[in-house]
Design an enzyme around this catalytic site. Structure first.
Site, PDB file in Angstrom:
ATOM      1  CB  ALA A  32      -0.905   0.132   1.079  1.00 20.31           C
ATOM      2  CG  LEU A  33       4.661   0.381  -2.139  1.00 22.76           C
ATOM      3  CD1 LEU A  33       5.504   0.125  -3.208  1.00 22.76           C
ATOM      4  CD2 LEU A  33       5.381   0.252  -0.617  1.00 22.76           C
ATOM      5  CG  HIS A  37       5.873   3.004   1.594  1.00 22.17           C
ATOM      6  ND1 HIS A  37       4.416   3.034   1.638  1.00 22.17           N
ATOM      7  CD2 HIS A  37       6.321   2.103   2.750  1.00 22.17           C
ATOM      8  CE1 HIS A  37       3.973   2.490   2.494  1.00 22.17           C
ATOM      9  NE2 HIS A  37       5.047   1.803   3.224  1.00 22.17           N
ATOM     10  N   GLY A 147      11.099   4.267   7.797  1.00 24.03           N
ATOM     11  CA  GLY A 147      10.761   5.502   8.124  1.00 24.03           C
ATOM     12  C   GLY A 147      10.775   6.084   9.503  1.00 24.03           C
ATOM     13  CG  ASP A 150       6.180   3.086  11.717  1.00 22.76           C
ATOM     14  OD1 ASP A 150       5.125   3.326  12.355  1.00 22.76           O
ATOM     15  OD2 ASP A 150       6.598   2.719  10.433  1.00 22.76           O
ATOM     16  CD  GLN A 153       9.001  -0.550  12.026  1.00 20.08           C
ATOM     17  OE1 GLN A 153       7.882  -1.489  11.928  1.00 20.08           O
ATOM     18  NE2 GLN A 153       9.345  -0.116  10.768  1.00 20.08           N
ATOM     19  CG  MET A 184       2.295  10.793   3.531  1.00 21.85           C
ATOM     20  SD  MET A 184       2.376  10.693   1.852  1.00 21.85           S
ATOM     21  CE  MET A 184       2.123  12.270   1.149  1.00 21.85           C
ATOM     22  CB  SER A 185       0.102   6.093   7.915  1.00 23.24           C
ATOM     23  OG  SER A 185      -0.350   4.906   8.437  1.00 23.24           O
ATOM     24  NE  ARG A 187      -2.508  -0.168  11.090  1.00 25.42           N
ATOM     25  CZ  ARG A 187      -1.195  -0.862  11.285  1.00 25.42           C
ATOM     26  NH1 ARG A 187      -0.121  -0.183  11.171  1.00 25.42           N
ATOM     27  NH2 ARG A 187      -1.293  -2.073  11.456  1.00 25.42           N
TER      28      ARG A 187
END
Lengths: 282, 282
Positions: A32-33, A37, A147, A150, A153, A184-185, A187
Site C-alpha cells: 500500500a505504498l 515509502h 521511516g 515508526d 520500530q 503519511m501512513s 492506515r
C-alpha cells in the site's frame, strides 16, 4: 524490475550481487505504498548499486484483535509505482514460505519492546524484529531503510542489528507528510473524510509542543500537558494511548530537557490507530 | 593461525574471504578443547577453504546457580591444539564486546527449548541460540560444526538457522568417546576418579537400550525402564534428570517405534551434570 517470490531465490540473487562487489539497499514494506515509502526507495536507489523493496504483510506483528485482515493491499499499483522508480528487485514472498510449518523462532528486543506502542500492542515488536531479522538475512543488504514515523520500530531494529551483529547499516529517513501535516501512513486509508480532517490535530500538537520546548519556557510536564490538551480538544480523537516527551534511546519519559528528545503520540479515532512523532534538538 | 579478539574485525576478515569466493567452516566452542572438538575442527578444515574456531564461554547460556565461574578454561593449551590442526582463524572475543552495555536482544527457539535439558536449565537454549546467531552473523560461515553429544542444541540451532533464513549449513558430527564409551565433554574434568569410572554407566545404558530397541523386542516404555534401571544401579549417579526414548524432531517422548528415534540421558553425579545420547534407526 525482477519480482522474486521465493526466499531462497532472493537470497541467492542478493548473494550473487554481493560477490560481484555490488551494494544492496533494502526497503522493507507492507505494501500500500505511499510517498513515505517512495522517499525511502529513492534514497535506497541513490545510495546503492542495487535497490530492493520487499512487500510482506507480516502476520506475526499483528495482535489477534488487530487489522491484519483488512490491512490495505494493492500489489498491482505497488508494482507500477516501484517500476516507475526503477527499482531492481521486488521481493514478494508468500506467507507459507516466510513462516513454514514448524516455525518457532522469535527475536525479542527486550526492554525497548514493551514501551510506547509495545504497551498497547503486545508481541508487535517481537513480530517486527523477527521478520526484519529474516528479511535482512535473506537480502543481506548493505543498507536498510526505515521511516522515522515508526520511531520505536527504528530503535528496536537498530538495537537488534547491533546486538545480533548484523552487518547492515540501518538508515532512518524523515517522515513524509500531507499538506496539513498528517504523517503519511497506509492506515490513513481507513479514515473517513471527517476523521481525515481531524487527524491534522496530531501534527499541530507535535508542532506546538516542539515550539514550546524550543522556546525554553516549557518543562517536560508542561509540554506533555500541552500535547494532551490539544489532542483532547479534537472530539474525533476517541482515545489518547500516549502523548509525551521521551528519551530517544530508552523511550522512557524524559525529565532531562537537553540534547535530543522525542515527542511521540498514539491516538485512536474510533477503530483507527494513528501514531506520529518528532525529534527536537535542545 | 590468526587470533582475532574483536567481533567487527572478525566480521570484516570473514567478509573479505567470502568476497574472494572462499568457503568458511566455523567451529563454535567454549574452549577446554578435547578430541570431540578437534574432530569438528578436522572436518571443518577438510570441507572448507578457511577454518575458523571460536572460543567463548557464553555467560547467557549459564543459569545463576550453574558452573559459569568454574567452567574449565585453558586458552594456552587450546591455542597449541588449534595451531597443531593448522586452523586459519581463532576468534577469541571478550565478553564486553559480545554483550556490550545496553544489550537486550535474544533469540528464542520456542517449543523446542523447554524440553529435555531446557526443563532443567531455564534460559539455557535462549543463550545458546542468541550467541550462535551472533557468531554466525560475525563469521558468516558457509558451514558451522556442532557435536551430536549436545543433541538438543543441534536441533535448536538447525531450527533457528532455518527459521531466521541464515545462509549456513549446520553440520552435526558424531560424538567422540573415551575408551570406556564416556562421551567426551569439557565437564568430564569435574569428575573425581571414582565418578569418572562410574560415568561409563551412561554409555552402557545407551548401548543396552539401543540393542533392546534394535532387537525389536522392547517397547518404548520397556526401553525407558531398562535405561532408568541401569542408571539407578550406579550409586554414584545421584539423580536421573531424564532418560528415555524421544522423537528426534519434536524431542517429545516417542511412542511410535519406527524410523529414527533418540535415546537421551541427563544425570547428575553430585554437582556434575552429564548428558549423552544415541540415535537409533529402526
Amino acid at each position: 524490475m525482477e519480482i522474486i517470490r521465493i526466499p531462497r531465490i532472493m537470497q541467492d540473487t542478493c548473494k550473487k550481487y554481493l560477490l560481484k562487489g555490488r551494494s544492496i539497499g533494502l526497503v522493507p514494506t507492507m505494501g500500500a505504498l505511499h510517498e513515505g515509502h517512495l522517499s525511502l526507495v529513492k534514497r535506497a536507489r541513490t545510495e546503492n548499486d542495487i535497490s530492493a523493496v520487499s512487500i510482506f504483510i507480516n502476520p506475526t506483528q499483528f495482535g489477534p484483535s488487530e487489522d491484519l485482515d483488512r490491512y490495505p493491499r494493492d500489489v498491482e499499483n505497488d508494482i507500477k509505482k516501484l517500476r516507475a522508480q526503477e527499482v531492481d528487485i521486488l521481493f514478494l514472498p508468500d506467507n507459507l514460505l516466510m513462516y513454514p510449518k514448524g516455525f518457532v523462532t522469535y527475536v525479542e528486543v527486550t526492554a525497548i519492546s514493551g514501551k510506547l506502542c509495545g504497551a498497547f500492542r503486545p508481541g508487535h515488536f517481537r513480530g517486527v524484529a523477527t521478520v526484519v531479522a529474516k528479511l535482512l538475512n535473506i537480502a543481506s543488504p548493505t543498507r536498510a531503510y526505515f521511516g522515522q514515523k515508526d520511531f520505536q520500530q527504528t530503535v528496536v531494529i537498530r538495537r537488534m542489528a547491533k546486538d545480533l551483529d548484523l552487518d547492515v547499516q540501518i538508515v532512518v529517513c524523515p517522515t513524509i507528510r500531507e499538506q496539513d501535516g498528517l504523517a503519511m501512513s497506509s492506515r490513513n486509508l481507513y479514515l473517513d473524510s471527517r476523521q481525515r480532517q481531524a487527524a491534522a490535530a496530531i501534527y499541530k500538537c507535535l508542532s506546538a509542543a516542539s515550539e514550546a520546548l524550543r522556546s525554553g519556557t516549557a518543562s517536560s510536564a508542561e509540554t506533555k500537558k500541552i500535547m494532551r490538551e490539544m489532542l483532547a480538544g479534537e472530539p474525533l480523537i476517541t482515545n489518547i494511548e500516549y502523548a509525551s516527551v521521551y528519551d530517544t534511546n530508552t523511550l522512557d519519559e524524559a525529565d532531562q530537557m537537553q540534547g535530543e528528545v522525542l515527542l511521540a503520540v498514539a491516538v485512536r479515532m474510533g477503530e483507527v490507530r494513528l501514531i506520529d512523532n518528532t525529534v527536537v534538538n535542545l
